[in-house]
Design an enzyme around this catalytic site. Structure first.
Site, PDB file in Angstrom:
ATOM      1  N   LYS A   1     -40.531 -67.785  33.506  1.00 30.03           N
ATOM      2  CA  LYS A   1     -41.468 -68.085  32.939  1.00 30.03           C
ATOM      3  C   LYS A   1     -42.044 -69.644  33.223  1.00 30.03           C
ATOM      4  O   LYS A   1     -43.127 -69.945  33.141  1.00 30.03           O
ATOM      5  CB  LYS A   1     -41.543 -67.990  31.477  1.00 30.03           C
ATOM      6  CG  LYS A   1     -41.390 -66.486  30.953  1.00 30.03           C
ATOM      7  CD  LYS A   1     -41.120 -66.337  29.590  1.00 30.03           C
ATOM      8  CE  LYS A   1     -40.766 -65.118  29.185  1.00 30.03           C
ATOM      9  NZ  LYS A   1     -39.908 -65.140  27.901  1.00 30.03           N
TER      10      LYS A   1
ATOM     11  N   GLU B   1     -41.831 -73.062  41.737  1.00 35.09           N
ATOM     12  CA  GLU B   1     -40.942 -73.101  40.820  1.00 35.09           C
ATOM     13  C   GLU B   1     -41.404 -74.414  39.754  1.00 35.09           C
ATOM     14  O   GLU B   1     -41.914 -75.420  40.281  1.00 35.09           O
ATOM     15  CB  GLU B   1     -39.266 -73.590  41.182  1.00 35.09           C
ATOM     16  CG  GLU B   1     -38.835 -72.365  41.056  1.00 35.09           C
ATOM     17  CD  GLU B   1     -37.988 -71.993  39.729  1.00 35.09           C
ATOM     18  OE1 GLU B   1     -38.798 -72.164  38.802  1.00 35.09           O
ATOM     19  OE2 GLU B   1     -36.913 -71.551  39.579  1.00 35.09           O
ATOM     20  N   ASP B   2     -40.921 -74.447  38.572  1.00 40.84           N
ATOM     21  CA  ASP B   2     -40.874 -75.454  37.599  1.00 40.84           C
ATOM     22  C   ASP B   2     -39.911 -76.653  37.859  1.00 40.84           C
ATOM     23  O   ASP B   2     -40.157 -77.890  37.997  1.00 40.84           O
ATOM     24  CB  ASP B   2     -40.737 -75.096  36.338  1.00 40.84           C
ATOM     25  CG  ASP B   2     -39.541 -74.329  35.855  1.00 40.84           C
ATOM     26  OD1 ASP B   2     -38.812 -74.118  36.789  1.00 40.84           O
ATOM     27  OD2 ASP B   2     -39.133 -74.138  34.639  1.00 40.84           O
TER      28      ASP B   2
ATOM     29  N   ASP C   1     -32.848 -77.364  39.757  1.00 40.23           N
ATOM     30  CA  ASP C   1     -31.457 -78.142  38.977  1.00 40.23           C
ATOM     31  C   ASP C   1     -30.390 -77.881  39.882  1.00 40.23           C
ATOM     32  O   ASP C   1     -29.883 -78.672  40.706  1.00 40.23           O
ATOM     33  CB  ASP C   1     -31.559 -77.497  37.650  1.00 40.23           C
ATOM     34  CG  ASP C   1     -30.551 -77.981  36.664  1.00 40.23           C
ATOM     35  OD1 ASP C   1     -30.149 -79.083  36.863  1.00 40.23           O
ATOM     36  OD2 ASP C   1     -30.348 -77.344  35.608  1.00 40.23           O
TER      37      ASP C   1
ATOM     38  N   PHE D   1     -32.632 -83.237  29.931  1.00 41.26           N
ATOM     39  CA  PHE D   1     -33.030 -82.112  29.503  1.00 41.26           C
ATOM     40  C   PHE D   1     -34.589 -82.129  29.232  1.00 41.26           C
ATOM     41  O   PHE D   1     -35.006 -82.659  28.293  1.00 41.26           O
ATOM     42  CB  PHE D   1     -32.204 -81.335  28.258  1.00 41.26           C
ATOM     43  CG  PHE D   1     -32.843 -79.807  27.991  1.00 41.26           C
ATOM     44  CD1 PHE D   1     -32.181 -78.689  29.088  1.00 41.26           C
ATOM     45  CD2 PHE D   1     -33.839 -79.400  27.068  1.00 41.26           C
ATOM     46  CE1 PHE D   1     -32.680 -77.535  28.830  1.00 41.26           C
ATOM     47  CE2 PHE D   1     -34.363 -78.110  27.105  1.00 41.26           C
ATOM     48  CZ  PHE D   1     -33.701 -77.021  27.918  1.00 41.26           C
TER      49      PHE D   1
ATOM     50  N   ASP E   1     -39.183 -74.897  28.738  1.00 39.42           N
ATOM     51  CA  ASP E   1     -38.822 -74.484  27.214  1.00 39.42           C
ATOM     52  C   ASP E   1     -37.518 -75.061  26.877  1.00 39.42           C
ATOM     53  O   ASP E   1     -36.549 -75.299  27.338  1.00 39.42           O
ATOM     54  CB  ASP E   1     -38.840 -73.156  27.209  1.00 39.42           C
ATOM     55  CG  ASP E   1     -37.673 -72.271  27.724  1.00 39.42           C
ATOM     56  OD1 ASP E   1     -37.503 -72.523  29.052  1.00 39.42           O
ATOM     57  OD2 ASP E   1     -37.149 -71.829  26.897  1.00 39.42           O
TER      58      ASP E   1
ATOM     59  N   ARG F   1     -43.272 -74.718  25.853  1.00 35.03           N
ATOM     60  CA  ARG F   1     -43.913 -74.506  26.866  1.00 35.03           C
ATOM     61  C   ARG F   1     -45.254 -74.787  27.228  1.00 35.03           C
ATOM     62  O   ARG F   1     -45.858 -75.108  28.153  1.00 35.03           O
ATOM     63  CB  ARG F   1     -43.798 -72.937  27.231  1.00 35.03           C
ATOM     64  CG  ARG F   1     -42.575 -72.401  27.514  1.00 35.03           C
ATOM     65  CD  ARG F   1     -42.552 -71.054  28.343  1.00 35.03           C
ATOM     66  NE  ARG F   1     -41.372 -70.134  28.214  1.00 35.03           N
ATOM     67  CZ  ARG F   1     -40.186 -70.264  28.898  1.00 35.03           C
ATOM     68  NH1 ARG F   1     -40.398 -71.343  29.968  1.00 35.03           N
ATOM     69  NH2 ARG F   1     -39.335 -69.508  28.772  1.00 35.03           N
TER      70      ARG F   1
END
Ligand code: IMP
Ligand code: MG
Length: 177
Positions: free
Chosen positions: A45, A101-102, A105, A155, A162, A168
């Site tokens: 998401k 992609e967001d 990582d 983070f 989220d 979000r």
């Protein structure tokens, strides 16, 4: 219960900074693909905000696909395992595929997707575009072809990302300590 309040989120990138950078990435993509057709694959998401904003500035003939993966466990702890929740895609043989992609990582999600594409299709090209790049926690040798911002080991929440499903919907990106 949600244990982080909106006030605890420290701003990192404002709405304007995000939108300006997204236009720059779009310009790079427009000059790379020119008039060639692209399949933009949004990884749900987290990438929903970035993908829908980015494609608005792309000029080539474009189709959007949505797949859903999950790699994060609960809260801030990654499980290190990628789950394909829904990865149904059309025939991508001979197509230009742009995975959106967001955040990259550990890189496990990116590696999973690049391998998935290579195993299932003989694409014309497969590129990986991530809004954020958290280089410090990389566990694979994968690097995004296009990225928005490098970030430290923080983070991140907001603009698709989220914490326990929340935040979000923020227009900006922030971090929690
Ligand atoms: P990777 O497989 O470790 O590269 O992680 C990729 C996925 O983990 C991303 O698509 C995000 O959904 C999630 N993720 C990684 N870092 C963060 C973060 O700082 N905040 C929220 N989600 C994150
Ligand atoms: Mg994601």
């Amino acid at each position: 219960m949600l244990d982080i309040k909106l006030e605890d989120i420290k701003p990192l990138f404002t709405e304007d900074e995000l939108q300006n950078r997204i236009k720059e990435i779009a310009a790079e993509l427009n000059s790379f693909y020119k008039v060639e057709e692209v399949y933009a694959i949004c990884v749900l998401k987290g990438a929903v905000m970035f993908a829908t904003d980015l494609v608005k500035y792309l000029d080539m003939p474009l189709k959007m696909e949505f797949i859903r993966l999950s790699s994060y466990g609960t809260g801030r702890n990654t499980t290190g395992k990628v789950n394909a929740v829904d990865i149904s895609l059309p025939d991508l043989n001979g197509k230009n595929v742009l995975i959106i992609e967001d955040i990259i990582d550990t890189g496990l999600t990116a590696k999973f997707l690049m391998d998935f594409m290579a195993c299932n299709f003989k694409t014309k090209s497969t590129k990986f575009c991530s809004l954020l790049d958290k280089k410090i926690s990389r566990k694979t040798d994968i690097e995004p072809d296009y990225y928005g911002f490098h970030i430290d080991d923080k983070f991140i929440v907001g603009y698709g990302l989220d914490y326990e499903g929340y935040f979000r919907n923020l227009k900006f990106i922030g971090y929690v300590e």
